[in-house]
Scaffold this motif. Structure first.
Motif: not given
Ligand SMILES: Nc1ncnc2c1ncn2[C@@H]1O[C@H](COP(=O)(O)OP(=O)(O)OP(=O)(O)O)[C@@H](O)[C@H]1O
Ligand SMILES: [Mg+2]
Length: 240
Positions: A128-137, A81-91, A159-165
């Motif tokens: 599309p995953t671009v609509h998701l929050s960082g944690g959801e992504q 699971v790479p740093e920065g998630r690397r999803l396809f945002p439009s998919l 945990s990068l960039g995510l709120a503690p919860t």
């Protein structure tokens, strides 16, 4: 299950990982901690087959994989699971998850099981995953890796960039994966989080292991010294 011996990895002239050894058993969680640029991602990416080591060996189930292409390692169940998630945002969520199945590994992980792990995902599967929050992504990135039916998960800074919860929520699924026998090698800058979930940890400083052991046995002072490279002896900083 996974064994790394005397691994050295260079980026051009820069040696990012020097002589690192590590072992990971089935159902075990090992954390790699270390500051920015310590070589954590380079180590994980080398295990995944995305950097070619300068020296050393990596073996999986006792067989050498050091020269194996990354897709062949995924087929054996070594999934990053790479740093920065690397999803396809439009998919969509579902399309991103299905990318994990391209390895063709059989196993119990499928869309249904991922939706069971992350119940919110099912209703949003067409988004599309671009609509998701960082944690959801991050959850989708983890779900995509699970769709490949991993035996070893390599997690780079969940945990990068995510709120503690959100961090707690995403790490909350780890016990189920461990119960399944998945070995987890995770990289974290969030030392507290890493030490809470790991059976063992290893601290890197400028590419070298400076401390390893079990979280309960390590004192905060020892971890701090290993993390920042303080010698613990009296004297000016940087003195030999
Ligand atoms: N592709 C690359 N080419 C050249 N240098 C690189 C490359 N990737 C990483 N480096 C360098 O290698 C060293 C280790 O980087 P790496 O990304 O492995 O560290 P890290 O511990 O993951 O850091 P972070 O916590 O910031 O993610 C750093 O000095 C970095 O600048
Ligand atoms: Mg990194």
């Amino acid at each position: 299950m996974l064994e790394v011996r005397n691994l050295t990895v260079r980026h051009g002239y820069l040696q990012a990982v020097t002589n690192v050894n590590l072992a990971l058993a089935a159902g075990e969680t090992v954390a790699i901690i270390g500051a920015n640029g310590a070589g954590k991602s380079t180590l994980l990416r080398s295990i995944a087959g995305l950097h070619r080591p300068h020296a050393g060996d990596i073996s999986f189930d006792g067989r050498p994989i050091t020269r194996l292409a990354s897709h062949a390692r995924v087929r054996q169940g070594l999934v990053l699971v790479p740093e920065g998630r690397r999803l396809f945002p439009s998919l969509s969520v579902e399309e991103n998850l299905r990318i994990g199945t391209t390895s063709g590994r059989p196993g119990s992980w499928d869309l249904r099981r991922v939706f069971h792990l992350f119940p919110w995902m099912e209703a949003r599967r067409r988004e599309p995953t671009v609509h998701l929050s960082g944690g959801e992504q991050q959850a989708v990135a983890l779900g995509r890796a699970l769709m490949a039916n991993p035996r070893v998960l390599l997690l780079d800074e969940l945990s990068l960039g995510l709120a503690p919860t959100m961090v707690r929520r995403i790490y909350g699924v780890l016990p189920e994966l461990v119960r399944d026998g998945i070995g987890v090698l995770l990289v974290e800058q969030d030392v507290g989080q890493a030490l809470r979930v790991a059976d063992r940890f290893q601290c890197l400083l400028e590419g070298r292991t400076t401390l390893e052991g079990r979280p309960r046995e390590a004192t905060p002072a020892a971890v701090e010294a290993a993390y920042f490279g303080r010698s613990g002896r009296a004297g000016p900083p940087g003195a030999p």
